[in-house]
Design a protein around this motif. Structure first.
Motif, PDB file in Angstrom:
ATOM      1  N   UNK A 114       5.645  21.510  32.517  1.00 30.79           N
ATOM      2  CA  UNK A 114       7.083  21.467  32.231  1.00 30.79           C
ATOM      3  C   UNK A 114       7.598  22.849  31.837  1.00 30.79           C
ATOM      4  N   UNK A 115       6.800  23.577  31.050  1.00 27.42           N
ATOM      5  CA  UNK A 115       7.208  24.935  30.667  1.00 27.42           C
ATOM      6  C   UNK A 115       7.264  25.846  31.895  1.00 27.42           C
ATOM      7  N   UNK A 116       6.374  25.625  32.867  1.00 33.96           N
ATOM      8  CA  UNK A 116       6.409  26.408  34.107  1.00 33.96           C
ATOM      9  C   UNK A 116       7.667  26.087  34.919  1.00 33.96           C
ATOM     10  N   UNK A 117       8.097  24.829  34.885  1.00 23.91           N
ATOM     11  CA  UNK A 117       9.344  24.443  35.560  1.00 23.91           C
ATOM     12  C   UNK A 117      10.514  25.219  34.945  1.00 23.91           C
ATOM     13  N   UNK A 118      10.567  25.249  33.617  1.00 26.70           N
ATOM     14  CA  UNK A 118      11.638  25.975  32.916  1.00 26.70           C
ATOM     15  C   UNK A 118      11.557  27.469  33.249  1.00 26.70           C
ATOM     16  N   UNK A 131       7.826  34.152  40.869  1.00 27.26           N
ATOM     17  CA  UNK A 131       6.649  35.016  40.831  1.00 27.26           C
ATOM     18  C   UNK A 131       5.462  34.278  41.454  1.00 27.26           C
ATOM     19  N   UNK A 132       4.452  35.024  41.847  1.00 30.71           N
ATOM     20  CA  UNK A 132       3.238  34.404  42.388  1.00 30.71           C
ATOM     21  C   UNK A 132       2.624  33.453  41.364  1.00 30.71           C
ATOM     22  N   UNK A 133       2.673  33.832  40.094  1.00 31.77           N
ATOM     23  CA  UNK A 133       2.079  33.000  39.033  1.00 31.77           C
ATOM     24  C   UNK A 133       2.782  31.647  38.939  1.00 31.77           C
ATOM     25  N   UNK A 134       4.099  31.649  38.871  1.00 27.13           N
ATOM     26  CA  UNK A 134       4.842  30.381  38.751  1.00 27.13           C
ATOM     27  C   UNK A 134       4.701  29.572  40.037  1.00 27.13           C
ATOM     28  N   UNK A 135       4.739  30.222  41.193  1.00 32.57           N
ATOM     29  CA  UNK A 135       4.542  29.511  42.465  1.00 32.57           C
ATOM     30  C   UNK A 135       3.199  28.781  42.442  1.00 32.57           C
ATOM     31  N   UNK A 136       2.163  29.458  41.958  1.00 30.64           N
ATOM     32  CA  UNK A 136       0.826  28.861  41.906  1.00 30.64           C
ATOM     33  C   UNK A 136       0.759  27.716  40.900  1.00 30.64           C
ATOM     34  N   UNK A 137       1.352  27.903  39.731  1.00 27.95           N
ATOM     35  CA  UNK A 137       1.334  26.837  38.721  1.00 27.95           C
ATOM     36  C   UNK A 137       2.090  25.613  39.237  1.00 27.95           C
ATOM     37  N   UNK A 143       3.539  19.937  46.169  1.00 30.25           N
ATOM     38  CA  UNK A 143       3.178  20.480  47.481  1.00 30.25           C
ATOM     39  C   UNK A 143       4.258  21.463  47.945  1.00 30.25           C
ATOM     40  N   UNK A 144       4.079  22.036  49.111  1.00 29.48           N
ATOM     41  CA  UNK A 144       5.031  23.042  49.585  1.00 29.48           C
ATOM     42  C   UNK A 144       6.445  22.479  49.740  1.00 29.48           C
ATOM     43  N   UNK A 145       6.578  21.260  50.275  1.00 29.42           N
ATOM     44  CA  UNK A 145       7.918  20.673  50.411  1.00 29.42           C
ATOM     45  C   UNK A 145       8.568  20.479  49.057  1.00 29.42           C
ATOM     46  N   UNK A 146       7.806  20.030  48.081  1.00 35.72           N
ATOM     47  CA  UNK A 146       8.359  19.827  46.743  1.00 35.72           C
ATOM     48  C   UNK A 146       8.779  21.147  46.111  1.00 35.72           C
ATOM     49  N   UNK A 147       7.980  22.198  46.332  1.00 35.35           N
ATOM     50  CA  UNK A 147       8.374  23.505  45.790  1.00 35.35           C
ATOM     51  C   UNK A 147       9.628  24.021  46.492  1.00 35.35           C
ATOM     52  N   UNK A 148       9.749  23.741  47.792  1.00 35.10           N
ATOM     53  CA  UNK A 148      10.984  24.112  48.498  1.00 35.10           C
ATOM     54  C   UNK A 148      12.170  23.347  47.910  1.00 35.10           C
ATOM     55  N   UNK A 149      11.999  22.040  47.699  1.00 31.15           N
ATOM     56  CA  UNK A 149      13.081  21.250  47.099  1.00 31.15           C
ATOM     57  C   UNK A 149      13.422  21.757  45.698  1.00 31.15           C
TER      58      UNK A 149
END
Length: 182
Positions: A114-118, A131-137, A143-149
């Motif tokens: 949740x903190x990574x979402x914020x 950032x690469x770190x937040x993308x990875x967390x 999944x990729x679609x959810x990160x795109x959304x």
């Protein structure tokens, strides 16, 4: 208020069709303000409805992100409506307060994800990218679609906050203003 909500009895057929995309939604100040521009409302609402109803992003994560955007953009209208939606998704008052605080410290209120979402919302707002770190967390649970959304949800609600603040969209009821965005 720069654009007064257009009363429903003044909506023409094009406006009614455009706003019908928000089926089941009460006529509210946001929709009544968008009624001034039916073509824009129709195009925008199609996208917005996807994010609210068809997105792959889990609703709880969506609401945490939207609340953070609303807080950062100081959008009382967006904040008040999404506090109610967040509570419907099981987000507690303490967690909502942590969203306002930025949830930057380890605590029992929000977990590390949740903190990574914020933090992701903050990065998108400040840098227009994750950032690469937040993308990875985020990739640990999404999944990729959810990160795109996620990215499109943050962008859409930043735009919506900008519009609501600029047009002066006001809360329908003073009782909904109880939770402050600042």
């Amino acid at each position: 208020m720069r654009l007064r909500p257009l009363p429903a009895d003044q909506w023409d057929e094009a406006t009614q069709r455009a706003l019908s995309l928000m089926r089941g939604a009460d006529t509210n100040n946001a929709l009544s303000t968008l009624a001034h521009h039916p073509a824009l409302a129709k195009a925008f609402l199609r996208f917005n409805v996807h994010l609210l109803a068809a997105s792959t992003l889990p609703p709880r994560i969506r609401e945490l992100a939207i609340l953070r955007v609303a807080h950062r953009r100081q959008c009382a209208y967006e904040w008040s409506h999404h506090v109610r939606m967040a509570k419907d998704e099981g987000i507690t008052d303490d967690q909502i307060a942590a969203v306002q605080d930025g949830a930057t410290t380890d605590d029992d209120v929000l977990d590390a994800f949740d903190r990574a979402v914020i933090a992701g919302v903050d990065e998108l707002e400040e840098n227009s990218q994750l950032s690469d770190r937040i993308w990875a967390v985020l990739g640990e649970r999404l999944n990729d679609q959810q990160r795109m959304d996620f990215v499109f949800t943050v962008g859409c609600y930043a735009l919506l906050a900008m519009a609501f603040n600029t047009f002066g969209v006001q809360l329908e009821h003073t009782a909904t203003a109880a939770t402050n965005v600042e």
